[in-house]
Design a protein around this motif. Structure first.
Motif, PDB file in Angstrom:
ATOM      1  N   TYR A 120       0.834  -1.205   0.000  1.00 24.07           N
ATOM      2  CA  TYR A 120       0.000   0.000   0.000  1.00 24.07           C
ATOM      3  C   TYR A 120       0.868   1.255   0.000  1.00 24.07           C
ATOM      4  CZ  TYR A 120      -3.613  -3.270   1.684  1.00 24.07           C
ATOM      5  OH  TYR A 120      -4.489  -4.314   1.831  1.00 24.07           O
ATOM      6  N   ALA A 121       1.916   1.250   0.827  1.00 22.46           N
ATOM      7  CA  ALA A 121       2.790   2.421   0.927  1.00 22.46           C
ATOM      8  C   ALA A 121       3.531   2.669  -0.382  1.00 22.46           C
ATOM      9  CB  ALA A 121       3.779   2.223   2.079  1.00 22.46           C
ATOM     10  N   ALA A 122       4.035   1.600  -1.003  1.00 26.41           N
ATOM     11  CA  ALA A 122       4.746   1.750  -2.271  1.00 26.41           C
ATOM     12  C   ALA A 122       3.827   2.328  -3.339  1.00 26.41           C
ATOM     13  CB  ALA A 122       5.307   0.402  -2.712  1.00 26.41           C
ATOM     14  N   PHE A 123       2.579   1.845  -3.354  1.00 24.47           N
ATOM     15  CA  PHE A 123       1.617   2.366  -4.323  1.00 24.47           C
ATOM     16  C   PHE A 123       1.345   3.848  -4.071  1.00 24.47           C
ATOM     17  CE2 PHE A 123      -2.694   3.566  -5.452  1.00 24.47           C
ATOM     18  CZ  PHE A 123      -2.769   3.191  -6.789  1.00 24.47           C
ATOM     19  N   SER A 124       1.191   4.226  -2.813  1.00 23.25           N
ATOM     20  CA  SER A 124       0.890   5.617  -2.478  1.00 23.25           C
ATOM     21  C   SER A 124       2.009   6.554  -2.919  1.00 23.25           C
ATOM     22  CB  SER A 124       0.654   5.754  -0.963  1.00 23.25           C
ATOM     23  OG  SER A 124      -0.456   4.976  -0.559  1.00 23.25           O
ATOM     24  N   VAL A 125       3.246   6.092  -2.798  1.00 20.51           N
ATOM     25  CA  VAL A 125       4.393   6.891  -3.240  1.00 20.51           C
ATOM     26  C   VAL A 125       4.383   7.033  -4.763  1.00 20.51           C
ATOM     27  CG1 VAL A 125       6.911   6.963  -3.404  1.00 20.51           C
ATOM     28  CG2 VAL A 125       5.806   6.316  -1.239  1.00 20.51           C
ATOM     29  N   ALA A 126       4.049   5.944  -5.460  1.00 20.21           N
ATOM     30  CA  ALA A 126       4.096   5.941  -6.933  1.00 20.21           C
ATOM     31  C   ALA A 126       2.821   6.475  -7.573  1.00 20.21           C
ATOM     32  CB  ALA A 126       4.362   4.515  -7.427  1.00 20.21           C
ATOM     33  N   PHE A 127       1.788   6.743  -6.778  1.00 24.75           N
ATOM     34  CA  PHE A 127       0.477   7.088  -7.329  1.00 24.75           C
ATOM     35  C   PHE A 127       0.481   8.254  -8.311  1.00 24.75           C
ATOM     36  CE2 PHE A 127      -3.623   9.373  -6.968  1.00 24.75           C
ATOM     37  CZ  PHE A 127      -4.432   8.413  -7.570  1.00 24.75           C
ATOM     38  N   PRO A 128       1.156   9.384  -8.031  1.00 23.09           N
ATOM     39  CA  PRO A 128       1.136  10.487  -9.005  1.00 23.09           C
ATOM     40  C   PRO A 128       1.631  10.072 -10.388  1.00 23.09           C
ATOM     41  CG  PRO A 128       1.972  11.254  -6.898  1.00 23.09           C
ATOM     42  CD  PRO A 128       1.896   9.751  -6.802  1.00 23.09           C
ATOM     43  N   THR A 129       2.671   9.251 -10.422  1.00 26.18           N
ATOM     44  CA  THR A 129       3.187   8.772 -11.708  1.00 26.18           C
ATOM     45  C   THR A 129       2.234   7.784 -12.351  1.00 26.18           C
ATOM     46  OG1 THR A 129       5.469   9.049 -10.936  1.00 26.18           O
ATOM     47  CG2 THR A 129       5.118   7.605 -12.836  1.00 26.18           C
ATOM     48  N   LEU A 130       1.661   6.898 -11.537  1.00 26.72           N
ATOM     49  CA  LEU A 130       0.741   5.881 -12.061  1.00 26.72           C
ATOM     50  C   LEU A 130      -0.526   6.491 -12.650  1.00 26.72           C
ATOM     51  CD1 LEU A 130       1.049   3.176  -9.241  1.00 26.72           C
ATOM     52  CD2 LEU A 130       1.873   2.988 -11.600  1.00 26.72           C
ATOM     53  N   GLN A 131      -0.932   7.636 -12.162  1.00 30.40           N
ATOM     54  CA  GLN A 131      -2.138   8.278 -12.692  1.00 30.40           C
ATOM     55  C   GLN A 131      -2.031   8.530 -14.188  1.00 30.40           C
ATOM     56  OE1 GLN A 131      -2.708  11.640  -9.825  1.00 30.40           O
ATOM     57  NE2 GLN A 131      -4.835  10.967  -9.883  1.00 30.40           N
ATOM     58  N   SER A 132      -0.882   9.019 -14.614  1.00 25.84           N
ATOM     59  CA  SER A 132      -0.723   9.366 -16.027  1.00 25.84           C
ATOM     60  C   SER A 132      -0.188   8.220 -16.876  1.00 25.84           C
ATOM     61  CB  SER A 132       0.219  10.573 -16.161  1.00 25.84           C
ATOM     62  OG  SER A 132       1.487  10.285 -15.581  1.00 25.84           O
ATOM     63  N   THR A 133       0.609   7.330 -16.265  1.00 25.28           N
ATOM     64  CA  THR A 133       1.243   6.259 -17.050  1.00 25.28           C
ATOM     65  C   THR A 133       0.481   4.937 -17.018  1.00 25.28           C
ATOM     66  OG1 THR A 133       2.622   5.601 -15.163  1.00 25.28           O
ATOM     67  CG2 THR A 133       3.513   7.265 -16.659  1.00 25.28           C
ATOM     68  N   TYR A 134      -0.402   4.775 -16.064  1.00 23.60           N
ATOM     69  CA  TYR A 134      -1.107   3.494 -15.900  1.00 23.60           C
ATOM     70  C   TYR A 134      -2.623   3.664 -15.936  1.00 23.60           C
ATOM     71  CZ  TYR A 134      -2.827  -0.726 -13.504  1.00 23.60           C
ATOM     72  OH  TYR A 134      -3.527  -1.855 -13.161  1.00 23.60           O
ATOM     73  N   PHE A 135      -3.167   4.447 -15.018  1.00 19.09           N
ATOM     74  CA  PHE A 135      -4.618   4.544 -14.920  1.00 19.09           C
ATOM     75  C   PHE A 135      -5.240   5.254 -16.130  1.00 19.09           C
ATOM     76  CE2 PHE A 135      -3.604   3.843 -10.414  1.00 19.09           C
ATOM     77  CZ  PHE A 135      -4.504   2.822 -10.129  1.00 19.09           C
ATOM     78  N   ALA A 136      -4.676   6.370 -16.547  1.00 20.35           N
ATOM     79  CA  ALA A 136      -5.261   7.135 -17.653  1.00 20.35           C
ATOM     80  C   ALA A 136      -5.347   6.321 -18.955  1.00 20.35           C
ATOM     81  CB  ALA A 136      -4.488   8.430 -17.871  1.00 20.35           C
ATOM     82  N   PRO A 137      -4.252   5.682 -19.400  1.00 18.42           N
ATOM     83  CA  PRO A 137      -4.346   4.942 -20.666  1.00 18.42           C
ATOM     84  C   PRO A 137      -5.144   3.635 -20.580  1.00 18.42           C
ATOM     85  CG  PRO A 137      -2.147   4.696 -19.728  1.00 18.42           C
ATOM     86  CD  PRO A 137      -2.847   5.725 -18.906  1.00 18.42           C
ATOM     87  N   LEU A 138      -5.301   3.072 -19.370  1.00 20.67           N
ATOM     88  CA  LEU A 138      -5.980   1.784 -19.242  1.00 20.67           C
ATOM     89  C   LEU A 138      -7.413   1.899 -18.741  1.00 20.67           C
ATOM     90  CD1 LEU A 138      -3.156  -0.521 -17.779  1.00 20.67           C
ATOM     91  CD2 LEU A 138      -3.858  -0.203 -20.161  1.00 20.67           C
ATOM     92  N   THR A 139      -7.897   3.108 -18.541  1.00 24.29           N
ATOM     93  CA  THR A 139      -9.273   3.314 -18.106  1.00 24.29           C
ATOM     94  C   THR A 139     -10.121   3.729 -19.298  1.00 24.29           C
ATOM     95  OG1 THR A 139      -8.562   3.981 -15.887  1.00 24.29           O
ATOM     96  CG2 THR A 139     -10.780   4.627 -16.572  1.00 24.29           C
ATOM     97  N   PHE A 140     -11.251   3.025 -19.499  1.00 22.33           N
ATOM     98  CA  PHE A 140     -12.071   3.236 -20.694  1.00 22.33           C
ATOM     99  C   PHE A 140     -13.428   3.868 -20.418  1.00 22.33           C
ATOM    100  CE2 PHE A 140      -9.751  -0.816 -22.173  1.00 22.33           C
ATOM    101  CZ  PHE A 140      -8.634  -0.071 -22.520  1.00 22.33           C
ATOM    102  N   GLY A 141     -13.921   3.761 -19.191  1.00 15.54           N
ATOM    103  CA  GLY A 141     -15.246   4.297 -18.928  1.00 15.54           C
ATOM    104  C   GLY A 141     -15.478   4.581 -17.458  1.00 15.54           C
ATOM    105  N   GLU A 142     -16.510   5.370 -17.188  1.00 17.94           N
ATOM    106  CA  GLU A 142     -16.851   5.695 -15.812  1.00 17.94           C
ATOM    107  C   GLU A 142     -17.501   4.503 -15.118  1.00 17.94           C
ATOM    108  OE1 GLU A 142     -19.315   9.128 -15.791  1.00 17.94           O
ATOM    109  OE2 GLU A 142     -17.709  10.486 -16.444  1.00 17.94           O
ATOM    110  N   GLY A 143     -17.355   4.464 -13.811  1.00 18.02           N
ATOM    111  CA  GLY A 143     -17.915   3.364 -13.034  1.00 18.02           C
ATOM    112  C   GLY A 143     -19.427   3.304 -13.143  1.00 18.02           C
ATOM    113  N   VAL A 144     -19.942   2.096 -13.240  1.00 19.09           N
ATOM    114  CA  VAL A 144     -21.386   1.925 -13.384  1.00 19.09           C
ATOM    115  C   VAL A 144     -21.800   0.572 -12.807  1.00 19.09           C
ATOM    116  CG1 VAL A 144     -21.158   0.898 -15.688  1.00 19.09           C
ATOM    117  CG2 VAL A 144     -23.322   1.974 -15.021  1.00 19.09           C
TER     118      VAL A 144
END
Length: 388
Positions: A120-144
């Motif tokens: 959890y701690a490692a993810f929290s440290v890396a989160f700002p980078t992961l937002q643009s390099t991981y979550f943004a390109p791999l997210t396709f739609g809003e939660g439903v």
């Protein structure tokens, strides 16, 4: 606030008791299915998901609910779910299974919890980078959730979804994975659990034979009988009852989210400014300060409830892990912590609460988790092979 804390205590204690008495672990549910075609715990998971879905649908229809689990959907669920599935299989316990075994006295799973915190701690440290390099390109739609997307009454949607889940189970698993009798069901609990690198095939087969024999002997032992687990389907009904209460008062049932909050809170107590990290400060604690939340209390009470249940049946004992199993807790725990944030969600958040919520994200994440269990199970049993 007092009434909410009381609900948290009741739900946490109840979950701890039902998880421990039913040995309700999602690793058992899927690993044992793939390795042995043993569906005993798998059926318990299905009963829990379907009954909870039906209960939550009625509350949703009546307006007595506090929200569903609906993260944005995309490939993050598949990737993070796979990482989490690999981790929980290698560690030997899922998010909920780790909690009840920690309460039962297994130091191995306290170590697993510790390294989940590292994840959890490692993810929290890396989160700002992961937002643009991981979550943004791999997210396709809003939660439903399909409950909200459908124009049909929620209980009818739940009934249709339950029928499809049942049909899928019968089609994929069918008679081939069914048990052959009560004796096998009881003996399965004494089957050796693979936590470290597999031993030589012959040795494992001998250990398995001894475990089966011991299992059959203990069936007729009145002392052993008090320690025997409940039928997982019975435990599933108890889990459903407390989950319905929690859904009506607080939220869906989750494990790794509250645990990630505990990590941030504990680090805050030793001088780390957790609130300065975006993931903890702005997302997990929603900008309201790093403090103890009601779901954190509920999760802590799960361990207490499991400990009480184990002590009541004489099954509590402080058990130290073997040296060769330490990598399982360290590596498996880290992968569980990181994977549950990459998805996001764990086996409880996605397979249990998420599918019960008919969350699109959770269906994708559930596939990733099960696939991760499948791959790791085949690696652990690579010398003797798996039934599926």
């Amino acid at each position: 606030m007092t009434s909410t804390l009381l609900v948290a205590a009741v739900v946490g204690l109840g979950l701890g008791v039902f998880l421990q008495k039913g040995r309700f672990c999602f690793v058992h549910a899927f690993r044992d299915l793939f390795a042995f075609k043993d569906t005993r715990v798998t059926k318990g998971v299905l009963v829990a998901v379907v009954s909870t879905m039906l209960g939550w649908s009625v509350l949703y229809q009546l307006g007595y609910y506090q929200g569903f689990w609906t993260p944005d959907w995309g490939l993050t669920g598949l990737v993070g779910g796979f990482v989490f599935g690999v981790g929980m299989t290698y560690a030997g316990g899922c998010a909920s299974g780790t909690l009840y075994r920690a309460g039962q006295g297994y130091l191995h799973f306290w170590l697993t919890l510790l390294f989940m915190g590292v994840g959890y701690a490692a993810f929290s440290v890396a989160f700002p980078t992961l937002q643009s390099t991981y979550f943004a390109p791999l997210t396709f739609g809003e939660g439903v959730t399909l409950f909200e997307a459908s124009s049909l009454p929620a209980p009818l949607v739940a009934l249709l979804a339950s029928a499809l889940i049942g049909l899928a189970y019968v089609t994929v698993v069918g008679r081939e994975a069914g048990e052959t009798g009560t004796g096998r069901e009881q003996a399965a609990e004494f089957r050796p659990v693979v936590l470290a690198t597999p031993v030589v095939g012959t040795r494992r087969l001998l250990e398995g034979t001894r475990s089966y024999v011991r299992g059959f002997r203990e069936i007729d032992d009145p002392i052993a009988a008090s320690k025997r687990p409940w039928d997982p389907r019975t435990a599933a009904l108890g889990i459903t009852a407390v989950a319905v209460l929690w859904f009506s008062q607080v939220s869906i049932v989750g494990v790794t989210g509250p645990e990630a909050r505990w990590t941030g809170y504990l680090l805050q107590q030793v001088g780390v400014d957790a609130s300065s990290y975006e993931y903890w400060g702005s997302i997990l604690f929603a900008g309201e300060g790093v403090t103890v939340t009601v779901d954190m209390i509920m999760i802590a009470m799960v361990i207490v409830g499991a400990g009480i249940a184990a002590a009541w049946s004489g099954d509590f004992s402080v058990r130290t892990p073997k040296l060769q199993r330490l990598p399982n807790a360290v590596v498996g725990g880290f992968l569980m912590g990181a994977g549950s944030r990459l998805a996001p969600g764990c086996n409880i958040g996605n397979i249990y609460s998420g599918i019960a919520s008919l969350s699109v994200h959770s269906f994708i994440a559930a596939v990733g988790i099960v696939l991760g269990v499948y791959v790791m199970t085949h690696w652990l049993y690579r010398e003797v092979g798996c039934a599926i």
